[in-house]
Design a protein around this motif. Structure first.
Motif, PDB file in Angstrom:
ATOM      1  N   ARG A  51       0.842  -1.214   0.000  1.00 53.61           N
ATOM      2  CA  ARG A  51       0.000   0.000   0.000  1.00 53.61           C
ATOM      3  C   ARG A  51       0.869   1.254   0.000  1.00 53.61           C
ATOM      4  N   ARG A 105       2.366   1.671  -3.458  1.00 52.12           N
ATOM      5  CA  ARG A 105       1.378   2.171  -4.425  1.00 52.12           C
ATOM      6  C   ARG A 105       1.085   3.655  -4.194  1.00 52.12           C
ATOM      7  N   ARG A 106       1.050   4.064  -2.931  1.00 49.66           N
ATOM      8  CA  ARG A 106       0.821   5.478  -2.620  1.00 49.66           C
ATOM      9  C   ARG A 106       2.011   6.323  -3.064  1.00 49.66           C
ATOM     10  N   ALA A 119       2.057   6.452  -6.907  1.00 55.35           N
ATOM     11  CA  ALA A 119       0.752   6.764  -7.504  1.00 55.35           C
ATOM     12  C   ALA A 119       0.244   5.642  -8.404  1.00 55.35           C
ATOM     13  N   VAL A 120       0.342   4.419  -7.924  1.00 57.20           N
ATOM     14  CA  VAL A 120      -0.171   3.259  -8.658  1.00 57.20           C
ATOM     15  C   VAL A 120      -1.611   3.064  -8.211  1.00 57.20           C
ATOM     16  N   THR A 121      -2.546   3.507  -9.053  1.00 54.33           N
ATOM     17  CA  THR A 121      -3.955   3.448  -8.653  1.00 54.33           C
ATOM     18  C   THR A 121      -4.810   2.578  -9.560  1.00 54.33           C
ATOM     19  N   ASP A 122      -4.546   2.593 -10.842  1.00 55.26           N
ATOM     20  CA  ASP A 122      -5.410   1.892 -11.801  1.00 55.26           C
ATOM     21  C   ASP A 122      -4.778   0.638 -12.365  1.00 55.26           C
TER      22      ASP A 122
END
Length: 165
Positions: free
Chosen positions: A111, A114-115, A118-121
């Motif tokens: 997590r 990803r934060r 900026a891995v969101t999609d």
């Protein structure tokens, strides 16, 4: 050594905490290198190895650092890979070392990763590579895809109606 220890014991037991067995870090490093090469042979693209980042504090208030052995891409899926290497499976299977606590620590670290980036999609997955590396034999490498997911780690809410009849 005091006399109470020497009376019936023929073995000296150290009071020092054991951080692992001699050679464990070398075995682990060799296992991670084998795992990375194996994943590449399976079409993964290695993004980073040994990703470490602070993930918060424990109940005692001490800082906790999370680590992910390998972060890789398989197609459009971002894979967080835990690597476990053992000399034998005499007592338990190698994969048994990936328990709920380890899964939660890796999930928290993922997590944060990803934060930070900026891995969101992007689809994500938690894989495990186990390596059984006996001293005088070729290592056996096993890849287990999607060993767990974040939903499987959610704590269930306790309700008292389950206990009432």
């Amino acid at each position: 050594m005091n006399s109470s220890n020497s009376r019936n014991n023929s073995t000296l037991v150290s009071k020092e905490p054991r951080i692992g067995f001699p050679g464990n870090s070398a075995l682990g490093a060799r296992g991670e290198a084998l795992a990375a090469a194996y994943l590449e042979s399976q079409g993964y693209r290695i993004v980073v190895t040994n990703f470490k980042v602070p993930v918060g504090r424990n109940r005692a208030g001490a800082a906790v650092t999370g680590e992910i052995d390998i972060i890789a891409l398989e197609g459009r899926t971002l894979c967080f890979v835990e690597v476990k290497t053992r000399r034998s499976e005499d007592f338990v299977p190698v994969i048994a070392a990936v328990d709920k606590q380890k899964m939660r620590q890796i999930t928290r670290t993922a997590r944060v990763y990803r934060r930070l980036f900026a891995v969101t999609d992007m689809a994500i997955r938690y894989d495990v590579v186990t390596i059984l590396a006996p001293r005088h034999a070729e290592p056996a490498i096993t890849l287990t895809k999607a060993f767990w997911n974040e939903a499987s780690l959610k704590k269930r809410a306790w309700t008292s109606d389950k206990w009432m009849n």
